[in-house]
Design an enzyme around this catalytic site. Sequence first.
Site, PDB file in Angstrom:
ATOM      1  N   HIS A  86      -2.760   9.937  -0.863  1.00  0.00           N
ATOM      2  CA  HIS A  86      -3.521   8.681  -0.974  1.00  0.00           C
ATOM      3  C   HIS A  86      -5.016   8.842  -0.689  1.00  0.00           C
ATOM      4  CE1 HIS A  86       0.477   7.295  -1.247  1.00  0.00           C
ATOM      5  NE2 HIS A  86       0.748   7.532   0.028  1.00  0.00           N
ATOM      6  N   CYS A  88       5.968   4.980   1.967  1.00  0.00           N
ATOM      7  CA  CYS A  88       6.285   3.644   2.486  1.00  0.00           C
ATOM      8  C   CYS A  88       7.453   2.995   1.732  1.00  0.00           C
ATOM      9  CB  CYS A  88       5.071   2.735   2.434  1.00  0.00           C
ATOM     10  SG  CYS A  88       3.795   3.277   1.338  1.00  0.00           S
ATOM     11  N   ALA A 107      -8.532  16.228   3.027  1.00  0.00           N
ATOM     12  CA  ALA A 107      -7.589  15.098   2.939  1.00  0.00           C
ATOM     13  C   ALA A 107      -6.182  15.644   3.155  1.00  0.00           C
ATOM     14  CB  ALA A 107      -7.715  14.411   1.586  1.00  0.00           C
TER      15      ALA A 107
END
Length: 443
Positions: free
Chosen positions: A11, A42, A109
């Site tokens: 993400h 999620c 990241a």
Amino acid sequence: MAKTVIIGTNHAGLAAANAILDNSDQEVVMIERNENFSYLSCGTALWVGKQIDGVDGLFYTNREDFEAKGAKVRTQTTVESIDFDGKVVHAITQQGDKVEESYDKLVLATGSIPISPKVPGRELENITFMKKYEEGQNIDQMFENENVKNIAVIGAGYIGVEMAEAAKRRNKNVLLFDALDRCLPNYYDTWFTDDMDKNLADHGIELHYGELVKEYKGSDKVEQIVTEKGEYDVDLVINAIGFLPNNQLAKDHLELFANGAYLVDRHQQTSDPDVYAVGDCATVYSNALQGTTYIALASNALRTGIVAGENIAGNPVESPGVQGSNGISIFGHHMVSTGYSVESAAKFNLDVKYTDIEDTQKPEFMKENDSIKLRIVYETGSRRIVGAQMSSTTSDISMAIHMFSLAIERQVTIDELGMLDLFFLPHFNQPYNYINKAALAAE
Ligand SMILES: Cc1cc2nc3c(=O)[nH]c(=O)nc-3n(C[C@H](O)[C@H](O)[C@H](O)COP(=O)(O)OP(=O)(O)OC[C@H]3O[C@@H](n4cnc5c(N)ncnc54)[C@H](O)[C@@H]3O)c2cc1C
Ligand SMILES: NC(=O)C1=CN([C@@H]2O[C@H](COP(=O)(O)OP(=O)(O)OC[C@H]3O[C@@H](n4cnc5c(N)ncnc54)[C@H](O)[C@@H]3O)[C@@H](O)[C@H]2O)C=CC1
């Protein structure tokens, strides 16, 4: 042409890549260890709990989307080291080929890693984390297996509670363990978690709180877990006791936060001005705390990625900071929170008071009406709002918690909230909205 290398393309990395590619004509190289892109972990509990039809919708983009914008994408490639002086990234492909990429700007990241309990027997089979897509696939297959009957979930935080529900929905015997004496202790006060614990127990989940696992036993596969209080037969163990930032590549070069996260400023810049860090590997600025902290959430990953990307693209953007807003929905019981609970405020040395209300959402004459619990937490001296928690069987509360998030960011006081103009229509709420009522009742 300036060149940016992004390491990790989930993400946070994807958001940074989009922001650079959409706002500049820079060269962008994206390097990712996994084959897949953009897995929305999620949605895992919804998928493995069979509340949605399969896993496909949990990927929201792919490499082609980025190649179409001009990025060079290297998947199944792991960055092994970074030469920060020479500005070169060294990586290796799954086939064993060495790869080098120079950079002008670098975006880290690399996300987070689940914490591994240091317990004897942890090398046994059928003990898993739940973070990666592949782990979700494995758990889904295990749930399908009728011989897998007893599931132990260690950690009653967000992942643990969601996975406990998913396992129960697949008709397993579920034992949920936590070191503390209740579920979701990092996000909610007992006033809320008591209801969630009752909800979990009412749905047949066995709660083992204040009970630390001391050992996993078995020959090849795990067969029992041993705690301070007993010994339990298990076929599968899901460990979910929190995340640590994945700082492997730059922990010796960059300034770190107490838990090892890369320390960043409001532009996502690290202590090396050519290196940005975004998402779960980096710190965030908390408006409730008015300081730096660590909160691992996909919502933070996206926003921090955008901020870094915009800055690298040449648009100086400052992060507004975060509130750590979050939510959970288990067997139809919804809970949402933002900022700090009374308990967590104490851990961060915030001196707070709180005001509670339990009410129906709409006037009593309305047929479809849900009860709502709301706690607003505010700082004792300044009276600024620093947190809110809500629960209900109506998902409408999610919209209200967004307003509290803004209130924390803008340092609204509890007194200002009492007189805030909130509309009235019986279909939605009462003449005196529960938010106004709670704020007016504040000490
Ligand atoms: C089961 C589960 C449910 C969740 N539910 C929610 C939710 O409902 N809401 C929410 O806000 N958050 C949720 N989260 C948290 C959220 O998933 C994370 O905060 C988010 O994934 C962080 O994104 P990220 O891009 O920073 O890091 P990650 O998702 O950890 O991605 C990091 C990427 O970097 C890659 N990488 C790492 N090291 C290297 C290397 N050396 N070379 C190449 N590539 C590398 C990894 O392969 C990975 O793809 C959930 C997490 C889990 C596990
Ligand atoms: N709905 C959402 O927003 C979701 C968010 N996430 C995020 O992903 C991250 C990781 O989630 P979790 O792993 O669930 O972390 P968490 O921090 O939510 O929960 C960890 C739990 O493990 C317990 N614990 C710690 N050590 C233990 C031990 N040795 N034995 C037993 N229990 C122990 C803690 O008391 C805590 O309740 C968090 O930042 C979370 O916010 C994850 C799932 C859903």
